[in-house]
Write a protein that holds these residues in place. Structure first.
Motif, PDB file in Angstrom:
ATOM      1  N   GLU A 112       0.855  -1.282   0.303  1.00 21.39           N
ATOM      2  CA  GLU A 112      -0.051  -0.136  -0.085  1.00 21.39           C
ATOM      3  C   GLU A 112       0.842   1.099  -0.105  1.00 21.39           C
ATOM      4  O   GLU A 112       1.902   1.146   0.704  1.00 21.39           O
ATOM      5  N   GLY A 113       0.416   2.236  -0.607  1.00 24.01           N
ATOM      6  CA  GLY A 113       1.189   3.576  -0.830  1.00 24.01           C
ATOM      7  C   GLY A 113       1.581   3.914   0.831  1.00 24.01           C
ATOM      8  O   GLY A 113       1.077   3.885   1.494  1.00 24.01           O
ATOM      9  N   ALA A 114       2.923   4.334   0.705  1.00 23.65           N
ATOM     10  CA  ALA A 114       3.505   5.099   1.763  1.00 23.65           C
ATOM     11  C   ALA A 114       3.876   4.035   2.854  1.00 23.65           C
ATOM     12  O   ALA A 114       4.532   4.327   3.749  1.00 23.65           O
ATOM     13  N   ASP A 115       3.737   2.827   2.621  1.00 23.69           N
ATOM     14  CA  ASP A 115       4.105   1.667   3.596  1.00 23.69           C
ATOM     15  C   ASP A 115       5.679   1.099   3.196  1.00 23.69           C
ATOM     16  O   ASP A 115       5.866   1.062   2.006  1.00 23.69           O
ATOM     17  N   ASP A 116       6.409   1.043   4.180  1.00 19.26           N
ATOM     18  CA  ASP A 116       7.693   0.660   4.003  1.00 19.26           C
ATOM     19  C   ASP A 116       7.345  -0.916   3.676  1.00 19.26           C
ATOM     20  O   ASP A 116       6.619  -1.591   3.873  1.00 19.26           O
ATOM     21  N   TRP A 117       8.777  -1.440   3.142  1.00 20.55           N
ATOM     22  CA  TRP A 117       8.729  -2.786   2.553  1.00 20.55           C
ATOM     23  C   TRP A 117       9.908  -3.472   2.675  1.00 20.55           C
ATOM     24  O   TRP A 117      10.964  -2.693   3.305  1.00 20.55           O
ATOM     25  N   ARG A 118       9.987  -4.641   2.949  1.00 18.51           N
ATOM     26  CA  ARG A 118      11.360  -5.547   2.975  1.00 18.51           C
ATOM     27  C   ARG A 118      11.656  -6.607   2.131  1.00 18.51           C
ATOM     28  O   ARG A 118      10.595  -7.204   1.703  1.00 18.51           O
ATOM     29  N   TYR A 119      12.678  -6.935   1.689  1.00 19.42           N
ATOM     30  CA  TYR A 119      13.089  -8.138   0.988  1.00 19.42           C
ATOM     31  C   TYR A 119      12.346  -9.314   1.630  1.00 19.42           C
ATOM     32  O   TYR A 119      12.186 -10.414   0.944  1.00 19.42           O
ATOM     33  N   SER A 120      12.756  -9.356   2.962  1.00 21.63           N
ATOM     34  CA  SER A 120      12.427 -10.630   3.609  1.00 21.63           C
ATOM     35  C   SER A 120      10.701 -10.861   3.726  1.00 21.63           C
ATOM     36  O   SER A 120      10.365 -11.985   3.858  1.00 21.63           O
ATOM     37  N   ASP A 121      10.018  -9.840   3.298  1.00 21.97           N
ATOM     38  CA  ASP A 121       8.498  -9.979   3.487  1.00 21.97           C
ATOM     39  C   ASP A 121       7.959 -10.905   2.689  1.00 21.97           C
ATOM     40  O   ASP A 121       8.109 -11.126   1.293  1.00 21.97           O
ATOM     41  N   GLY A 122       7.314 -12.038   2.958  1.00 22.27           N
ATOM     42  CA  GLY A 122       6.872 -13.170   2.197  1.00 22.27           C
ATOM     43  C   GLY A 122       7.998 -13.966   1.219  1.00 22.27           C
ATOM     44  O   GLY A 122       7.450 -14.681   0.487  1.00 22.27           O
ATOM     45  N   SER A 174      11.792 -16.306   1.582  1.00 18.52           N
ATOM     46  CA  SER A 174      12.949 -16.970   2.400  1.00 18.52           C
ATOM     47  C   SER A 174      14.191 -16.079   2.746  1.00 18.52           C
ATOM     48  O   SER A 174      14.835 -16.483   3.463  1.00 18.52           O
ATOM     49  N   LEU A 175      14.148 -14.853   2.410  1.00 23.54           N
ATOM     50  CA  LEU A 175      15.243 -14.017   2.288  1.00 23.54           C
ATOM     51  C   LEU A 175      15.545 -13.432   3.889  1.00 23.54           C
ATOM     52  O   LEU A 175      14.579 -13.051   4.351  1.00 23.54           O
ATOM     53  N   THR A 176      16.609 -13.334   4.402  1.00 26.39           N
ATOM     54  CA  THR A 176      16.852 -13.055   5.621  1.00 26.39           C
ATOM     55  C   THR A 176      18.337 -12.447   5.878  1.00 26.39           C
ATOM     56  O   THR A 176      19.131 -13.153   5.231  1.00 26.39           O
ATOM     57  N   GLY A 177      18.541 -11.442   6.610  1.00 27.15           N
ATOM     58  CA  GLY A 177      19.817 -10.811   7.193  1.00 27.15           C
ATOM     59  C   GLY A 177      20.580 -10.514   5.760  1.00 27.15           C
ATOM     60  O   GLY A 177      19.773  -9.955   4.776  1.00 27.15           O
ATOM     61  N   ASN A 178      21.805 -10.495   5.525  1.00 29.57           N
ATOM     62  CA  ASN A 178      22.526  -9.802   4.634  1.00 29.57           C
ATOM     63  C   ASN A 178      22.628 -10.774   3.487  1.00 29.57           C
ATOM     64  O   ASN A 178      22.938 -11.879   3.453  1.00 29.57           O
ATOM     65  N   VAL A 179      22.355 -10.517   2.360  1.00 28.80           N
ATOM     66  CA  VAL A 179      21.987 -11.221   0.983  1.00 28.80           C
ATOM     67  C   VAL A 179      22.547 -10.549  -0.192  1.00 28.80           C
ATOM     68  O   VAL A 179      22.471  -9.106  -0.167  1.00 28.80           O
ATOM     69  N   VAL A 180      23.025 -11.093  -1.169  1.00 26.45           N
ATOM     70  CA  VAL A 180      23.412 -10.560  -2.529  1.00 26.45           C
ATOM     71  C   VAL A 180      22.375 -10.774  -3.486  1.00 26.45           C
ATOM     72  O   VAL A 180      21.994 -12.128  -3.721  1.00 26.45           O
ATOM     73  N   GLY A 222      23.353  -8.351  -8.083  1.00 31.15           N
ATOM     74  CA  GLY A 222      24.283  -8.114  -7.657  1.00 31.15           C
ATOM     75  C   GLY A 222      24.458  -7.131  -6.375  1.00 31.15           C
ATOM     76  O   GLY A 222      25.422  -6.871  -5.845  1.00 31.15           O
ATOM     77  N   LYS A 223      23.195  -6.464  -6.200  1.00 31.38           N
ATOM     78  CA  LYS A 223      23.139  -5.734  -5.103  1.00 31.38           C
ATOM     79  C   LYS A 223      23.250  -6.445  -3.567  1.00 31.38           C
ATOM     80  O   LYS A 223      22.313  -7.355  -3.588  1.00 31.38           O
ATOM     81  N   ASP A 224      23.914  -5.790  -2.576  1.00 34.70           N
ATOM     82  CA  ASP A 224      24.171  -6.287  -1.460  1.00 34.70           C
ATOM     83  C   ASP A 224      23.043  -5.528  -0.500  1.00 34.70           C
ATOM     84  O   ASP A 224      22.929  -4.269  -0.616  1.00 34.70           O
ATOM     85  N   VAL A 225      22.178  -6.384   0.172  1.00 30.32           N
ATOM     86  CA  VAL A 225      20.992  -5.865   0.931  1.00 30.32           C
ATOM     87  C   VAL A 225      20.887  -6.430   2.217  1.00 30.32           C
ATOM     88  O   VAL A 225      21.325  -7.607   2.368  1.00 30.32           O
ATOM     89  N   ASP A 226      20.211  -5.722   3.271  1.00 32.08           N
ATOM     90  CA  ASP A 226      19.969  -6.356   4.510  1.00 32.08           C
ATOM     91  C   ASP A 226      18.266  -6.781   4.253  1.00 32.08           C
ATOM     92  O   ASP A 226      17.538  -5.753   4.002  1.00 32.08           O
ATOM     93  N   ALA A 227      18.021  -8.008   4.047  1.00 30.83           N
ATOM     94  CA  ALA A 227      16.747  -8.579   3.523  1.00 30.83           C
ATOM     95  C   ALA A 227      15.578  -8.101   4.870  1.00 30.83           C
ATOM     96  O   ALA A 227      14.581  -7.905   4.543  1.00 30.83           O
ATOM     97  N   ASP A 228      16.041  -7.890   6.022  1.00 28.84           N
ATOM     98  CA  ASP A 228      15.319  -7.441   6.928  1.00 28.84           C
ATOM     99  C   ASP A 228      15.079  -5.896   7.249  1.00 28.84           C
ATOM    100  O   ASP A 228      14.074  -5.555   8.101  1.00 28.84           O
ATOM    101  N   GLU A 229      15.968  -5.167   6.628  1.00 21.38           N
ATOM    102  CA  GLU A 229      15.648  -3.718   6.865  1.00 21.38           C
ATOM    103  C   GLU A 229      14.732  -3.009   6.010  1.00 21.38           C
ATOM    104  O   GLU A 229      14.328  -3.546   4.949  1.00 21.38           O
ATOM    105  N   ALA A 230      13.827  -2.239   6.664  1.00 17.71           N
ATOM    106  CA  ALA A 230      12.765  -1.469   5.963  1.00 17.71           C
ATOM    107  C   ALA A 230      13.463  -0.733   5.019  1.00 17.71           C
ATOM    108  O   ALA A 230      14.391   0.062   5.179  1.00 17.71           O
ATOM    109  N   GLN A 231      12.475  -0.497   3.634  1.00 13.39           N
ATOM    110  CA  GLN A 231      12.914   0.099   2.708  1.00 13.39           C
ATOM    111  C   GLN A 231      11.958   1.393   2.382  1.00 13.39           C
ATOM    112  O   GLN A 231      10.856   1.241   2.757  1.00 13.39           O
ATOM    113  N   GLU A 232      12.298   2.524   1.705  1.00 14.74           N
ATOM    114  CA  GLU A 232      11.532   3.472   1.533  1.00 14.74           C
ATOM    115  C   GLU A 232      10.262   3.039   0.697  1.00 14.74           C
ATOM    116  O   GLU A 232      10.606   2.245  -0.303  1.00 14.74           O
TER     117      GLU A 232
END
Length: 116
Positions: A26-36, A38-44, A48-58
């Motif tokens: 939904e508009g204005a909601d933060d999102w995470r790579y881990s939502d829904g 199997s990704l968790t923690g630091n992943v590539v 090739g992008k390095d991300v923290d799957a559990d960190e809230a994104q804009e």
């Protein structure tokens, strides 16, 4: 390619529960790579992008439902067609020409997020 929600969106929310990758928010909601996924923690990511799957994104949009391109696989590996487009009452879920990917890339992304 990924799917995008256009400005014609009426914010009905029909698409959100249909996404097997939890790539729709939904508009204005933060999102995470881990939502829904199997990704968790630091992943590539496959791109090739390095991300923290559990960190809230804009949020991608502050006003309308939106699709995270890094998580969208056009439902490849789950369904024959994008489910958001199938349920959208105003046909505002369309291919995102700024994020073109082959079927092989989409399936690889799906397997990466859902390895089981």
């Amino acid at each position: 390619m990924a799917i995008i929600i256009t400005d014609e969106c009426i914010n009905c929310g029909a698409c959100e529960p249909e996404c097997p990758n939890t790539a729709i928010y939904e508009g204005a909601d933060d999102w995470r790579y881990s939502d829904g996924t199997s990704l968790t923690g630091n992943v590539v990511l496959p791109n090739g992008k390095d991300v923290d799957a559990d960190e809230a994104q804009e949020p991608v949009s502050d006003e309308l439902y939106y699709i995270v391109p890094d998580k969208c696989t056009e439902c490849k590996g789950f369904h024959e067609e994008p489910q958001c487009a199938a349920v959208c009452p105003v046909d505002c879920c369309v291919p995102d020409e700024d994020h073109e990917e082959t079927e092989e890339e989409l399936l690889g992304k799906q397997r990466f997020m859902h390895p089981e």
